[in-house]
Design an enzyme around this catalytic site. Structure first.
Site, PDB file in Angstrom:
ATOM      1  N   GLY A   1       3.888  30.150 -19.218  1.00 40.79           N
ATOM      2  CA  GLY A   1       4.994  30.143 -20.180  1.00 40.79           C
ATOM      3  C   GLY A   1       6.341  30.189 -19.464  1.00 40.79           C
ATOM      4  O   GLY A   1       6.509  29.605 -18.397  1.00 40.79           O
TER       5      GLY A   1
ATOM      6  N   GLU B   1      10.554   2.993   7.380  1.00 40.82           N
ATOM      7  CA  GLU B   1      11.959   2.758   7.727  1.00 40.82           C
ATOM      8  C   GLU B   1      12.767   2.761   6.435  1.00 40.82           C
ATOM      9  O   GLU B   1      12.197   2.655   5.337  1.00 40.82           O
ATOM     10  CB  GLU B   1      12.101   1.411   8.449  1.00 40.82           C
ATOM     11  CG  GLU B   1      11.360   1.395   9.783  1.00 40.82           C
ATOM     12  CD  GLU B   1      11.612   0.133  10.606  1.00 40.82           C
ATOM     13  OE1 GLU B   1      12.316  -0.792  10.111  1.00 40.82           O
ATOM     14  OE2 GLU B   1      11.096   0.075  11.742  1.00 40.82           O
TER      15      GLU B   1
ATOM     16  N   SER C   1       6.762   1.043   1.246  1.00 43.58           N
ATOM     17  CA  SER C   1       5.456   0.512   0.837  1.00 43.58           C
ATOM     18  C   SER C   1       5.140  -0.788   1.590  1.00 43.58           C
ATOM     19  O   SER C   1       3.996  -1.032   1.965  1.00 43.58           O
ATOM     20  CB  SER C   1       5.468   0.240  -0.677  1.00 43.58           C
ATOM     21  OG  SER C   1       5.740   1.430  -1.380  1.00 43.58           O
TER      22      SER C   1
ATOM     23  N   GLY D   1      -5.661   9.878   7.475  1.00 47.79           N
ATOM     24  CA  GLY D   1      -4.543  10.696   6.995  1.00 47.79           C
ATOM     25  C   GLY D   1      -4.588  10.890   5.487  1.00 47.79           C
ATOM     26  O   GLY D   1      -4.273  11.980   4.976  1.00 47.79           O
ATOM     27  N   ARG D   2      -4.999   9.850   4.758  1.00 46.40           N
ATOM     28  CA  ARG D   2      -5.043   9.964   3.291  1.00 46.40           C
ATOM     29  C   ARG D   2      -6.110  10.955   2.841  1.00 46.40           C
ATOM     30  O   ARG D   2      -5.939  11.649   1.832  1.00 46.40           O
ATOM     31  CB  ARG D   2      -5.287   8.578   2.677  1.00 46.40           C
ATOM     32  CG  ARG D   2      -4.036   7.741   2.704  1.00 46.40           C
ATOM     33  CD  ARG D   2      -4.254   6.276   2.381  1.00 46.40           C
ATOM     34  NE  ARG D   2      -2.971   5.581   2.507  1.00 46.40           N
ATOM     35  CZ  ARG D   2      -2.830   4.261   2.575  1.00 46.40           C
ATOM     36  NH1 ARG D   2      -3.908   3.479   2.520  1.00 46.40           N
ATOM     37  NH2 ARG D   2      -1.638   3.726   2.697  1.00 46.40           N
TER      38      ARG D   2
ATOM     39  N   LEU E   1       6.178   5.316  10.919  1.00 47.23           N
ATOM     40  CA  LEU E   1       5.936   3.972  10.390  1.00 47.23           C
ATOM     41  C   LEU E   1       7.082   3.568   9.461  1.00 47.23           C
ATOM     42  O   LEU E   1       7.681   2.506   9.620  1.00 47.23           O
ATOM     43  CB  LEU E   1       4.600   3.951   9.630  1.00 47.23           C
ATOM     44  CG  LEU E   1       4.214   2.637   8.949  1.00 47.23           C
ATOM     45  CD1 LEU E   1       4.008   1.522   9.989  1.00 47.23           C
ATOM     46  CD2 LEU E   1       2.920   2.806   8.131  1.00 47.23           C
TER      47      LEU E   1
ATOM     48  N   GLU F   1       2.226   8.961   2.569  1.00 45.79           N
ATOM     49  CA  GLU F   1       1.101   8.185   3.127  1.00 45.79           C
ATOM     50  C   GLU F   1       0.627   7.094   2.170  1.00 45.79           C
ATOM     51  O   GLU F   1      -0.566   6.860   2.004  1.00 45.79           O
ATOM     52  CB  GLU F   1      -0.029   9.124   3.587  1.00 45.79           C
ATOM     53  CG  GLU F   1       0.500  10.044   4.691  1.00 45.79           C
ATOM     54  CD  GLU F   1      -0.546  10.686   5.570  1.00 45.79           C
ATOM     55  OE1 GLU F   1      -1.699  10.244   5.565  1.00 45.79           O
ATOM     56  OE2 GLU F   1      -0.187  11.631   6.291  1.00 45.79           O
TER      57      GLU F   1
ATOM     58  N   ARG G   1      -7.626  -4.428  -4.089  1.00 49.68           N
ATOM     59  CA  ARG G   1      -7.968  -5.466  -3.096  1.00 49.68           C
ATOM     60  C   ARG G   1      -9.412  -5.323  -2.641  1.00 49.68           C
ATOM     61  O   ARG G   1     -10.093  -6.308  -2.393  1.00 49.68           O
ATOM     62  CB  ARG G   1      -7.056  -5.323  -1.877  1.00 49.68           C
ATOM     63  CG  ARG G   1      -5.672  -5.883  -2.102  1.00 49.68           C
ATOM     64  CD  ARG G   1      -4.816  -5.571  -0.895  1.00 49.68           C
ATOM     65  NE  ARG G   1      -3.493  -6.125  -1.028  1.00 49.68           N
ATOM     66  CZ  ARG G   1      -2.498  -5.843  -0.207  1.00 49.68           C
ATOM     67  NH1 ARG G   1      -2.687  -5.039   0.806  1.00 49.68           N
ATOM     68  NH2 ARG G   1      -1.315  -6.397  -0.377  1.00 49.68           N
TER      69      ARG G   1
HETATM   70  C1  LIG Z   1       8.182  14.323   2.238  1.00 50.32           C
HETATM   71  C2  LIG Z   1       7.869  12.993   2.854  1.00 50.32           C
HETATM   72  C3  LIG Z   1       7.291  12.923   4.114  1.00 50.32           C
HETATM   73  C4  LIG Z   1       7.030  11.678   4.696  1.00 50.32           C
HETATM   74  N1  LIG Z   1       6.519  11.631   5.985  1.00 50.32           N
HETATM   75  C5  LIG Z   1       6.386  10.429   6.598  1.00 50.32           C
HETATM   76  C6  LIG Z   1       5.978  10.355   7.980  1.00 50.32           C
HETATM   77  O1  LIG Z   1       5.707  11.373   8.631  1.00 50.32           O
HETATM   78  N2  LIG Z   1       5.903   9.126   8.562  1.00 50.32           N
HETATM   79  C7  LIG Z   1       6.195   7.984   7.882  1.00 50.32           C
HETATM   80  O2  LIG Z   1       6.099   6.911   8.482  1.00 50.32           O
HETATM   81  N3  LIG Z   1       6.568   8.009   6.577  1.00 50.32           N
HETATM   82  C8  LIG Z   1       6.685   9.208   5.922  1.00 50.32           C
HETATM   83  N4  LIG Z   1       7.079   9.258   4.608  1.00 50.32           N
HETATM   84  C9  LIG Z   1       7.432   8.016   3.924  1.00 50.32           C
HETATM   85  C10 LIG Z   1       6.457   7.623   2.818  1.00 50.32           C
HETATM   86  O3  LIG Z   1       5.284   7.140   3.378  1.00 50.32           O
HETATM   87  C11 LIG Z   1       7.187   6.616   1.933  1.00 50.32           C
HETATM   88  O4  LIG Z   1       8.170   7.323   1.209  1.00 50.32           O
HETATM   89  C12 LIG Z   1       6.254   5.876   0.985  1.00 50.32           C
HETATM   90  O5  LIG Z   1       5.391   5.028   1.693  1.00 50.32           O
HETATM   91  C13 LIG Z   1       7.034   5.050  -0.049  1.00 50.32           C
HETATM   92  O6  LIG Z   1       8.021   4.288   0.545  1.00 50.32           O
HETATM   93  P1  LIG Z   1       9.509   4.312  -0.059  1.00 50.32           P
HETATM   94  O7  LIG Z   1       9.898   5.738  -0.192  1.00 50.32           O
HETATM   95  O8  LIG Z   1      10.353   3.431   0.771  1.00 50.32           O
HETATM   96  O9  LIG Z   1       9.368   3.727  -1.515  1.00 50.32           O
HETATM   97  P2  LIG Z   1       9.319   2.156  -1.926  1.00 50.32           P
HETATM   98  O10 LIG Z   1       8.349   1.436  -1.084  1.00 50.32           O
HETATM   99  O11 LIG Z   1      10.705   1.634  -1.984  1.00 50.32           O
HETATM  100  O12 LIG Z   1       8.725   2.252  -3.387  1.00 50.32           O
HETATM  101  C14 LIG Z   1       9.514   2.581  -4.517  1.00 50.32           C
HETATM  102  C15 LIG Z   1       8.617   2.524  -5.752  1.00 50.32           C
HETATM  103  O13 LIG Z   1       8.108   1.180  -5.913  1.00 50.32           O
HETATM  104  C16 LIG Z   1       6.698   1.221  -5.979  1.00 50.32           C
HETATM  105  N5  LIG Z   1       6.138   0.016  -5.324  1.00 50.32           N
HETATM  106  C17 LIG Z   1       6.496  -0.546  -4.150  1.00 50.32           C
HETATM  107  N6  LIG Z   1       5.742  -1.618  -3.892  1.00 50.32           N
HETATM  108  C18 LIG Z   1       4.878  -1.741  -4.927  1.00 50.32           C
HETATM  109  C19 LIG Z   1       3.822  -2.648  -5.247  1.00 50.32           C
HETATM  110  N7  LIG Z   1       3.491  -3.660  -4.432  1.00 50.32           N
HETATM  111  N8  LIG Z   1       3.154  -2.475  -6.409  1.00 50.32           N
HETATM  112  C20 LIG Z   1       3.477  -1.451  -7.241  1.00 50.32           C
HETATM  113  N9  LIG Z   1       4.447  -0.550  -6.996  1.00 50.32           N
HETATM  114  C21 LIG Z   1       5.137  -0.697  -5.847  1.00 50.32           C
HETATM  115  C22 LIG Z   1       6.295   2.473  -5.222  1.00 50.32           C
HETATM  116  O14 LIG Z   1       5.000   2.924  -5.596  1.00 50.32           O
HETATM  117  C23 LIG Z   1       7.389   3.434  -5.640  1.00 50.32           C
HETATM  118  O15 LIG Z   1       7.079   3.971  -6.900  1.00 50.32           O
HETATM  119  C24 LIG Z   1       7.317  10.492   3.993  1.00 50.32           C
HETATM  120  C25 LIG Z   1       7.863  10.569   2.710  1.00 50.32           C
HETATM  121  C26 LIG Z   1       8.148  11.782   2.142  1.00 50.32           C
HETATM  122  C27 LIG Z   1       8.761  11.837   0.754  1.00 50.32           C
END
Ligand SMILES: Cc1cc2nc3c(=O)[nH]c(=O)nc-3n(C[C@H](O)[C@H](O)[C@H](O)COP(=O)(O)OP(=O)(O)OC[C@H]3O[C@@H](n4cnc5c(N)ncnc54)[C@H](O)[C@@H]3O)c2cc1C
Length: 401
Positions: free
Chosen positions: A358, A147, A152, A261-262, A145, A382, A394
């Site tokens: 410690g 990119e 998020s 998943g969550r 999912l 996730e 929401r």
């Molecule tokens: C080890 C690992 C495994 C993963 N495996 C998968 C996988 O198998 N498949 C897959 O599709 N994805 C996977 N992911 C991706 C993961 O789901 C995303 O990293 C996650 O959804 C956050 O997206 P981002 O890293 O782009 O952070 P961003 O979306 O850029 O967020 C950056 C910060 O801004 C905050 N933020 C963003 N929007 C808001 C909002 N509206 N309100 C408040 N705070 C906000 C976030 O909470 C975060 O603290 C994986 C990630 C990791 C680290």
């Protein structure tokens, strides 16, 4: 304690890395299932975890063994090749695995998520053709999912599927994919229509399809035995029978999968927190200061009591959400609450476990520093915990933004 006794101490607290939770089982079958998982943990996972996590080697053979034991698809119906267990049971199995080895439990959880689109939105013909090998774990799955520019805000994804004669040509890049480069099949969320969630569709793509490749693995803080890599789709051509569900249904399928998943991530987090708690208790009862075990100091035993209470509360919350899922009730908000509480609990308990050990807790000779690094990941995957709060908010107010 002298420095030379450190390895013995480390061994002593390594032993309880199989869960000591006293589980209620409603039947002999479920009791036997929990026993089997502890046996596999003791004989297969615990002997391998330290080295694999230190070197970052992916234990694909262990996942084959778990698949052969029926553990890769426990929550899916027996009629389609799953284990037919309620969520409350399959999640406790995940928790058990995570107590011994988080990366393995995450693999099982993500594989189950990767099967979700075909199970829930595939046609009978599609399921008959592909599902067996997926649910048996013979072919490992990935769920794509995220990119680089849409994490998020997943509905902003830009990977594009263009119709061709009899199929689609897909180009784009998926980020952070668990099992990236190791999986045999990928469920890929792709834009077939206009902007927003309604323009997204889901495709099932085999790893060997020309044009699909994996970038080098991400150099993560923890869970090194769990491979994470970007997936590159460069003019990948698929036939139209690779579209799962109708065009435009992909985002709804992806979100429904994430509810389940969550809960998986919540169970993994509780397992990790349980491991940290057990390590802290084992250490505190052995480590002497001021001529007595540190566990006898109220400052330490109260900290252990708070850790145990937090772990139990997180376990109860994911089981309550699982109960709703098993009864066919909506559970999105409850899954988000369970993921939020359980992963924050894992972070807090792992931090406190280091405090109890410690200086030794701050070394790689004891597992708690690894638990700490692994717990951080669970607050992000996730949907970050901010996004879980958004889902819960929401649900309470009905306000979308
Ligand atoms: C080890 C690992 C495994 C993963 N495996 C998968 C996988 O198998 N498949 C897959 O599709 N994805 C996977 N992911 C991706 C993961 O789901 C995303 O990293 C996650 O959804 C956050 O997206 P981002 O890293 O782009 O952070 P961003 O979306 O850029 O967020 C950056 C910060 O801004 C905050 N933020 C963003 N929007 C808001 C909002 N509206 N309100 C408040 N705070 C906000 C976030 O909470 C975060 O603290 C994986 C990630 C990791 C680290």
């Amino acid at each position: 304690m002298t420095v030379s006794s450190l390895p013995e101490m480390a061994d002593a607290i390594t032993d309880p890395r199989v869960s000591t939770v006293d589980r209620a089982a409603d039947s002999d079958e479920i009791r036997a299932l929990f026993d089997l998982v502890r046996e596999l943990n003791r004989d297969l996972l615990v002997p391998r975890v330290d080295q694999a996590e230190a070197t970052g080697s992916f234990p694909r053979d262990i996942l084959h063994t778990l698949g052969a034991a029926g553990l890769m698809s426990l929550a899916y119906p027996v009629e389609i090749g799953g284990g037919g267990q309620p969520a409350s049971v399959s999640l406790q199995v995940l928790e058990e695995l995570a107590t011994s080895w988080l990366s393995i439990a995450v693999s099982v959880s993500v594989h189950s998520l990767a099967c979700f689109p075909l199970v829930h939105a595939g046609s009978l013909q599609q399921r008959q053709r592909w599902l067996d090998q997926m649910l048996s774990g013979e072919r490992l799955g990935a769920y794509c999912l995220s990119e680089p520019d849409s994490g998020s805000d997943a509905a902003a994804l830009t990977t594009r599927a263009t119709p061709t004669n009899g199929g689609y040509r897909i180009s784009g890049r998926k980020a952070w994919i668990t099992h990236g480069g190791e999986a045999e099949f990928y469920h890929v969320m792709t834009r077939t229509g206009g902007d927003g969630p309604a323009g997204i569709s889901c495709f099932l793509i085999d790893a060997e399809t020309p044009g699909l490749s994996a970038a080098p693995r991400e150099r993560k803080m923890g869970a090194w035995a769990s491979p994470t890599a970007a997936i590159i789709l460069d003019n990948v051509t698929v036939t139209s029978d690779r579209l799962i569900g109708d065009e435009g249904q992909g985002f709804a399928i992806a979100m429904a999968g994430l509810d389940a998943g969550r809960l998986g991530i919540a169970a993994c987090a509780v397992g990790l927190a349980q491991a940290a708690l057990q390590a802290a208790v084992a250490y505190a009862t052995q480590r002497q200061q001021f001529s007595q075990p540190i566990a006898d100091f109220q400052g330490v035993s109260f900290l252990l009591a708070d850790m145990a209470t937090a772990v139990e509360a997180a376990r109860s919350l994911y089981l309550a959400a699982a109960d709703r899922a098993d009864r066919g009730l909506p559970y999105s908000a409850q899954a988000a609450m369970a993921k939020l509480l359980a992963t924050d609990t894992a972070m807090k308990v792992a931090t406190d476990a280091i405090q109890i050990l410690g200086g030794y807790g701050y070394t790689r000779d004891f597992p708690v520093e690894r638990f700490f690094r692994e717990a951080k990941m669970l607050q992000i995957v996730e949907g970050t915990n901010q996004i879980q709060r958004m889902v819960i908010g929401r649900h309470l107010t009905g306000v979308r933004r």
